[in-house]
Design a protein around this motif. Sequence first.
Motif, PDB file in Angstrom:
ATOM      1  N   ALA A 440       0.825  -1.207   0.000  1.00  0.00           N
ATOM      2  CA  ALA A 440       0.000   0.000   0.000  1.00  0.00           C
ATOM      3  C   ALA A 440       0.861   1.260   0.000  1.00  0.00           C
ATOM      4  CB  ALA A 440      -0.930   0.003   1.210  1.00  0.00           C
ATOM      5  N   ILE A 469      -1.823  -9.363  -5.223  1.00  0.00           N
ATOM      6  CA  ILE A 469      -1.692  -8.703  -3.922  1.00  0.00           C
ATOM      7  C   ILE A 469      -2.521  -9.439  -2.870  1.00  0.00           C
ATOM      8  CG2 ILE A 469      -2.222  -6.589  -2.630  1.00  0.00           C
ATOM      9  CD1 ILE A 469      -1.523  -4.994  -5.130  1.00  0.00           C
ATOM     10  N   PHE A 476      -2.316  -5.912   1.187  1.00  0.00           N
ATOM     11  CA  PHE A 476      -1.746  -4.588   0.953  1.00  0.00           C
ATOM     12  C   PHE A 476      -0.787  -4.167   2.057  1.00  0.00           C
ATOM     13  CE2 PHE A 476      -5.281  -4.358  -1.970  1.00  0.00           C
ATOM     14  CZ  PHE A 476      -4.799  -3.577  -3.008  1.00  0.00           C
TER      15      PHE A 476
END
Length: 605
Positions: A440, A469, A476
């Motif tokens: 992220a 992901i 994240f």
Amino acid sequence: MKMEQDGMSQSKPDNMALYRRLLTYLRSYWRVFLASLVFMAVSAATEPAFVNLMKPLIDEGFISKNPEALRYIPPLIVLLFLVRGISSYGNEYSTSWLTGHLVQRIRQEVFNKLLSMPASYFDNNQSGRLMSRVTYDVSQVTDAGFNVLTVSVKDGCTVLGLLGMLLYYDWRMTLISFVVFPAVGVCISLISKRLRNLTRLNQHQMGQLTQVLGESIDCQRVVKVYGGQSYEAARFTEAVQDIRRNAVKQSAASAMNTSATQFIISVALAGLVHFALLRGQHNQLTAGTFVALITGMSAMFAPIKRITNISQSLQRGLAAAESVFLFLDQPSEPDSGTRTLEKVRGDLSFEQVGFRYLNAEKAAIDRFDLQIRAGETIALVGSSGSGKTTLVSLLPRFYLPTSGRITLDGIDLNELRLADLRRHIAMVSQDVVLFNDTVAANIAYGAFGEATREQIVEAARQANALEFIETLPGGFDCHIGENGTLLSGGQRQRLAIARALLKNAPILILDEATSALDNQSERLVQSALEHLMQDRTTIVIAHRLSTIENADRIVVMHQGGIEEVGSHAELIKNQGLYAKLHEMQFHEPGAAVAVAGKSIDQSDV
């Protein structure tokens, strides 16, 4: 040995100029600095005060057997050491506090300066030396700052106090000790120049060591595959041996200075003892005065030794300060622009643009003319060294054109503020740069860390990265390792695309973004790039010609200029350089062709 390039041509500042500049950092902390000086002075005063007790202790306690001496001398000794303990603690704490703030502030300034340096500076200087300056040189500055200052003030006050006491008791005999100071000064001046030169060399050697270490870590897979362990070990051994030899030379010079100083002091002490005995035989000197004189002279040994020893710390610190300040005085990336653009259409114009690298034999870009309309996709193709990457590096002003100009929406790039110009540009390159942080955080870097979780997830989805992901431990919030080592090449590339999507800049630069990927990864990345390129002015540096067939225009470059321009169909029809490159790549792998006198190999496409 070749020294680093930066700052070597500049004039070296003198010692007083370096100290004045160092002291400017203390203005914000002058109260703490003043307190540390007071603590130093008080601590220094306890030394001659203690020596001064020797006279009444001997004359009244042992010779006259005065009972009053039993009542006040022992408590005075305890009181003196209590005062010394408190003042020494205050001195150490305040000095450490000031030193920490000084190092933090200078290190932050050096790092901020590093961020503002032009790309050409990094091209011409070793990364190891740059890192060594931030980590090693800045910490050495404290030797020129507070360590030397502490010794000079504290031990200087101690020596002056002891000299004052000795003069009070017997000024004739004390004058003997004055021969010490000019002789010590000569020793220090002779050694200081050699120590400064050795310290400068040591800074360069530390940079070499950092360079070898960093390259061995970053390139560890290449080292293993090509069996370079012995070569890297030899490089590292040479670097540490140079540092070891230098350290021995510095220690030898410092030890020579100390030994000579101690010998001079011993001669002065021997003379003092000789004349004291002569005067004592004629009843001109009491036993207490003699003990106080000898104790006082002996007590000066340690502070004088420390004062003479600060020459090495002083030269090391001044050399580090010289290096740091010369770097801070380097010109930053030029940013003379004053205009800002809140909204950009994306019209780009290259007008007779030329660029030559420093000390290069020929120009990398030569009289380049091209108009790019807003929202248009332009592909740059050509052999290696034709100037494709150099050309796109001129857009964010990593380099400045040596001739001609580039405009954005009719405004010369030099008129725009750097930060504002780069705010409108996103870049995805073959060599993806990721940070040792979460997925992220790496995606949000494109929005300067201000993106919401929903925006990050949406950018990942558009970049075809969401699927992989979600399989990562933590999703994240998974840490991806240094430069994304825990991810595949295609996954790193898609994170870079997500970062560019989140930035949402109107101008996009794709520098061979799919050249190192397998077919499956390339399809995923190419699909993500199609999302990214929508409604943006896009410049693509192409390695695989199949990826740019749908570009609005293809610009074929050769030796920094434009060879031909057109759509894929037009260029194929013209049977020029592009058609030959296309034929070579798709029909005759590994072959070489000659077009208009230009020999081109497929590996250069």
